[in-house]
Design a protein around this motif. Structure first.
Motif, short mmCIF file in Angstrom:
data_model
loop_
_atom_site.label_atom_id
_atom_site.label_comp_id
_atom_site.label_asym_id
_atom_site.label_seq_id
_atom_site.Cartn_x
_atom_site.Cartn_y
_atom_site.Cartn_z
N VAL A 54 -0.45 4.86 2.02
CA VAL A 54 -0.01 6.05 1.28
C VAL A 54 -1.01 7.19 1.49
O VAL A 54 -2.21 7.04 1.22
CB VAL A 54 0.17 5.74 -0.22
CG1 VAL A 54 0.56 7.00 -0.99
CG2 VAL A 54 1.21 4.65 -0.41
N THR A 55 -0.50 8.30 1.98
CA THR A 55 -1.26 9.53 2.19
C THR A 55 -0.45 10.68 1.58
O THR A 55 0.74 10.52 1.31
CB THR A 55 -1.47 9.82 3.69
OG1 THR A 55 -0.19 10.07 4.28
CG2 THR A 55 -2.17 8.66 4.40
N SER A 85 -3.05 3.17 -0.86
CA SER A 85 -2.37 1.91 -1.15
C SER A 85 -1.63 1.45 0.10
O SER A 85 -1.25 2.27 0.95
CB SER A 85 -1.32 2.10 -2.25
OG SER A 85 -1.90 2.51 -3.44
N SER A 86 -1.38 0.16 0.18
CA SER A 86 -0.57 -0.39 1.26
C SER A 86 0.79 -0.81 0.72
O SER A 86 0.86 -1.55 -0.26
CB SER A 86 -1.25 -1.61 1.89
OG SER A 86 -2.27 -1.21 2.76
N ILE A 87 1.82 -0.33 1.36
CA ILE A 87 3.19 -0.72 1.05
C ILE A 87 3.72 -1.37 2.32
O ILE A 87 3.68 -0.78 3.40
CB ILE A 87 4.04 0.47 0.62
CG1 ILE A 87 3.43 1.10 -0.64
CG2 ILE A 87 5.50 0.05 0.41
CD1 ILE A 87 4.02 2.41 -1.04
N ILE A 88 4.22 -2.59 2.18
CA ILE A 88 4.71 -3.32 3.34
C ILE A 88 6.14 -3.75 3.03
O ILE A 88 6.41 -4.34 1.98
CB ILE A 88 3.85 -4.57 3.64
CG1 ILE A 88 2.37 -4.18 3.81
CG2 ILE A 88 4.35 -5.26 4.90
CD1 ILE A 88 1.55 -4.30 2.59
N ALA A 124 7.93 3.50 -4.46
CA ALA A 124 6.59 2.90 -4.35
C ALA A 124 5.62 3.89 -3.70
O ALA A 124 4.48 4.03 -4.15
CB ALA A 124 6.64 1.59 -3.58
N ILE A 125 6.08 4.57 -2.67
CA ILE A 125 5.23 5.59 -2.01
C ILE A 125 4.87 6.69 -3.01
O ILE A 125 3.72 7.15 -3.06
CB ILE A 125 5.95 6.20 -0.79
CG1 ILE A 125 6.08 5.17 0.33
CG2 ILE A 125 5.22 7.45 -0.29
CD1 ILE A 125 7.00 5.59 1.47
N MET A 126 5.84 7.13 -3.79
CA MET A 126 5.61 8.23 -4.72
C MET A 126 4.67 7.84 -5.87
O MET A 126 3.94 8.68 -6.38
CB MET A 126 6.94 8.71 -5.31
CG MET A 126 7.90 9.30 -4.29
SD MET A 126 7.17 10.61 -3.29
CE MET A 126 6.60 11.76 -4.53
#
Length: 180
Positions: A149-150, A133-136, A125-127
């Motif tokens: 995500v940075t 974006s927010s990943i929780i 998901a990060i990639m």
């Protein structure tokens, strides 16, 4: 297992550390959310739904702490539903492609139901998620971990993934090396 990568045992402890800030109360987290919102885990997704915040993408396995959980599935407001198989400790190209497909349709809320385990879904998901974006995801017995995500977070995720066993390039065929 072809077209998959496997988490080597020596990396398990590295993945137990939260990859971002930890929140216990969803109301404290909401002001920090970017778009799209991607939730990983049944309990986290349920907290978002209860708070009236529908994730753009939710990834669930109908388990919590490896035990069955009795939440309705799919959750409310889901337009697009995908079911995939993904064994524990593995990332299959089936799961990675489902995440990519869901993220690329952010205007249609989608849910990925994993038969097996969704714990490692945070890394793809990060990639695959757009910057900001927010990943929780859930950190058992502690709360919700929020990842914005940075480029740095993406490089950290790729560094972890590059230590997995298997053909990373075939599983992540949609990512050009120039994107890293």
């Amino acid at each position: 297992m072809p077209n998959s990568v496997h988490l080597p045992p020596q990396l398990r402890d590295n993945l137990r550390e939260p990859m971002g800030p930890l929140y216990v109360d969803i109301n404290d987290l909401i002001p920090h959310l970017g778009f799209p919102i991607i939730t990983i885990g049944d309990v986290v997704t349920s907290h978002f739904e209860t708070a009236g915040v529908s994730p753009n993408v939710s990834i669930i396995d109908q388990l919590t702490k490896r035990e069955p959980i009795d939440f309705p599935s799919p959750f409310q407001n889901i337009d697009f539903h995908i079911e995939v198989k993904n064994p524990p400790g593995v990332l299959t190209d089936e799961l990675v492609h489902a995440i990519n497909q869901s993220i690329n349709n952010p205007d249609e809320p989608s849910q990925i139901l994993v038969t097996g385990e969704e714990d490692l879904a945070t890394l793809p998901a990060i990639m695959l998620a757009p910057l900001e974006s927010s990943i929780i995801y859930g950190q058992p017995d502690l709360g919700m971990v929020h990842i914005l995500v940075t480029p740095d977070i993406r490089r950290d995720a790729w560094d972890l993934l590059s230590q997995f066993d298997g053909d990373l390039d075939s599983v992540f065929s949609m990512i050009a090396q120039s994107d890293l």
